[in-house]
Design a protein around this motif. Structure first.
Motif, PDB file in Angstrom:
ATOM      1  N   UNK A 121      -0.979   5.373  -4.881  1.00 31.07           N
ATOM      2  CA  UNK A 121      -1.737   4.550  -5.819  1.00 31.07           C
ATOM      3  C   UNK A 121      -2.580   3.566  -5.020  1.00 31.07           C
ATOM      4  N   UNK A 122      -3.710   3.183  -5.601  1.00 29.15           N
ATOM      5  CA  UNK A 122      -4.602   2.288  -4.902  1.00 29.15           C
ATOM      6  C   UNK A 122      -5.270   1.345  -5.895  1.00 29.15           C
ATOM      7  N   UNK A 123      -5.311   0.069  -5.544  1.00 29.20           N
ATOM      8  CA  UNK A 123      -6.041  -0.893  -6.356  1.00 29.20           C
ATOM      9  C   UNK A 123      -7.534  -0.720  -6.146  1.00 29.20           C
ATOM     10  N   UNK A 124      -8.324  -1.378  -6.964  1.00 33.27           N
ATOM     11  CA  UNK A 124      -9.773  -1.207  -6.905  1.00 33.27           C
ATOM     12  C   UNK A 124     -10.327  -1.639  -5.541  1.00 33.27           C
ATOM     13  N   UNK A 125      -9.722  -2.640  -4.910  1.00 37.35           N
ATOM     14  CA  UNK A 125     -10.227  -3.109  -3.614  1.00 37.35           C
ATOM     15  C   UNK A 125      -9.784  -2.218  -2.458  1.00 37.35           C
ATOM     16  N   UNK A 126      -8.738  -1.407  -2.667  1.00 28.91           N
ATOM     17  CA  UNK A 126      -8.231  -0.548  -1.589  1.00 28.91           C
ATOM     18  C   UNK A 126      -8.603   0.920  -1.759  1.00 28.91           C
ATOM     19  N   UNK A 127      -9.483   1.254  -2.702  1.00 26.69           N
ATOM     20  CA  UNK A 127      -9.862   2.655  -2.895  1.00 26.69           C
ATOM     21  C   UNK A 127     -10.482   3.197  -1.610  1.00 26.69           C
ATOM     22  N   UNK A 128     -10.029   4.382  -1.159  1.00 22.50           N
ATOM     23  CA  UNK A 128     -10.536   4.906   0.120  1.00 22.50           C
ATOM     24  C   UNK A 128     -11.991   5.345   0.039  1.00 22.50           C
ATOM     25  N   UNK A 172     -13.592  10.091  -3.485  1.00 22.11           N
ATOM     26  CA  UNK A 172     -12.187  10.190  -3.840  1.00 22.11           C
ATOM     27  C   UNK A 172     -12.146  10.351  -5.343  1.00 22.11           C
ATOM     28  N   UNK A 173     -11.252  11.197  -5.832  1.00 20.89           N
ATOM     29  CA  UNK A 173     -11.083  11.353  -7.270  1.00 20.89           C
ATOM     30  C   UNK A 173      -9.818  10.600  -7.646  1.00 20.89           C
ATOM     31  N   UNK A 174      -9.946   9.687  -8.620  1.00 20.88           N
ATOM     32  CA  UNK A 174      -8.878   8.761  -8.968  1.00 20.88           C
ATOM     33  C   UNK A 174      -8.531   8.911 -10.447  1.00 20.88           C
ATOM     34  N   UNK A 175      -7.232   8.989 -10.742  1.00 17.38           N
ATOM     35  CA  UNK A 175      -6.760   9.000 -12.118  1.00 17.38           C
ATOM     36  C   UNK A 175      -6.469   7.565 -12.529  1.00 17.38           C
ATOM     37  N   UNK A 176      -7.247   7.033 -13.463  1.00 19.03           N
ATOM     38  CA  UNK A 176      -7.147   5.631 -13.863  1.00 19.03           C
ATOM     39  C   UNK A 176      -6.777   5.543 -15.343  1.00 19.03           C
ATOM     40  N   UNK A 177      -6.471   4.338 -15.831  1.00 25.04           N
ATOM     41  CA  UNK A 177      -6.237   4.179 -17.267  1.00 25.04           C
ATOM     42  C   UNK A 177      -7.484   4.513 -18.108  1.00 25.04           C
ATOM     43  N   UNK A 178      -8.660   4.502 -17.494  1.00 21.68           N
ATOM     44  CA  UNK A 178      -9.900   4.829 -18.197  1.00 21.68           C
ATOM     45  C   UNK A 178     -10.304   6.286 -18.014  1.00 21.68           C
ATOM     46  N   UNK A 179      -9.416   7.115 -17.461  1.00 22.34           N
ATOM     47  CA  UNK A 179      -9.683   8.532 -17.263  1.00 22.34           C
ATOM     48  C   UNK A 179      -9.794   8.871 -15.789  1.00 22.34           C
ATOM     49  N   UNK A 180     -10.100  10.125 -15.516  1.00 23.91           N
ATOM     50  CA  UNK A 180     -10.269  10.584 -14.135  1.00 23.91           C
ATOM     51  C   UNK A 180     -11.700  10.262 -13.712  1.00 23.91           C
ATOM     52  N   UNK A 181     -11.837   9.474 -12.639  1.00 25.43           N
ATOM     53  CA  UNK A 181     -13.142   8.987 -12.194  1.00 25.43           C
ATOM     54  C   UNK A 181     -13.307   9.208 -10.698  1.00 25.43           C
ATOM     55  N   UNK A 182     -14.562   9.166 -10.234  1.00 28.90           N
ATOM     56  CA  UNK A 182     -14.812   9.131  -8.792  1.00 28.90           C
ATOM     57  C   UNK A 182     -14.543   7.712  -8.313  1.00 28.90           C
ATOM     58  N   UNK A 183     -14.435   7.524  -7.002  1.00 31.90           N
ATOM     59  CA  UNK A 183     -14.149   6.186  -6.477  1.00 31.90           C
ATOM     60  C   UNK A 183     -15.266   5.194  -6.820  1.00 31.90           C
ATOM     61  N   UNK A 233     -11.321  -0.654 -11.875  1.00 28.95           N
ATOM     62  CA  UNK A 233      -9.975  -0.135 -12.102  1.00 28.95           C
ATOM     63  C   UNK A 233      -9.508   0.646 -10.877  1.00 28.95           C
ATOM     64  N   UNK A 234      -8.218   0.627 -10.648  1.00 33.67           N
ATOM     65  CA  UNK A 234      -7.589   1.417  -9.610  1.00 33.67           C
ATOM     66  C   UNK A 234      -6.726   2.476 -10.263  1.00 33.67           C
TER      67      UNK A 234
END
Length: 132
Positions: free
Chosen positions: A88-95, A104-115, A123-124
């Motif tokens: 898991x990664x916070x918004x400031x630590x997204x790779x 990076x493809x991230x699964x967030x509370x707002x859906x699956x998003x690019x970094x 959101x992270x």
């Protein structure tokens, strides 16, 4: 036999299809796989995909791979968060992938998003995979 990592299986099918220079590949369908493919299509890494329903209440995804002058657009696609070890990664630590050339493809509370989309929406979440 059941699959332990269905999303990792789809990424491997994409990787193998690109290596074999296939125009399209097939993968079993799921909502999460479709959301990941939506991100890949929005970012220009694949031409597109379509869902085909089969007879026995199952569906498959027909993924059209993208090439530029004969070379695959996707050079590397790697799973980050695995069933045995979630990342898991916070918004400031997204790779950042390849200094911003990849995603990076991230699964967030707002859906699956690019970094980049996740940073814009502040959101992270779970880092699913990296693509370059």
């Amino acid at each position: 036999m059941s699959m332990t990592d269905p999303l990792g299986d789809m990424l491997t099918r994409i990787r193998n299809g690109l290596q074999a220079r296939k125009d399209e590949i097939l993968a079993p369908a799921s909502k999460q796989r479709q959301r990941v493919l939506d991100v890949l299509q929005r970012e220009g890494f694949i031409l597109g995909y379509e869902r085909a329903d089969l007879d026995n209440n199952k569906a498959e995804l027909r993924i059209r791979l993208k090439y530029h002058e004969g070379d695959p657009v996707i050079r590397s696609i790697q799973r980050v968060s695995k069933p045995g070890r979630r990342i898991y990664s916070g918004v400031t630590e997204l790779p950042r992938v390849a200094n911003g050339l990849g995603i990076s493809i991230v699964s967030t509370p707002k859906g699956v998003l690019s970094d980049a989309e996740a940073r814009d929406q502040n959101v992270g979440g779970e880092v699913i995979c990296t693509v370059f």
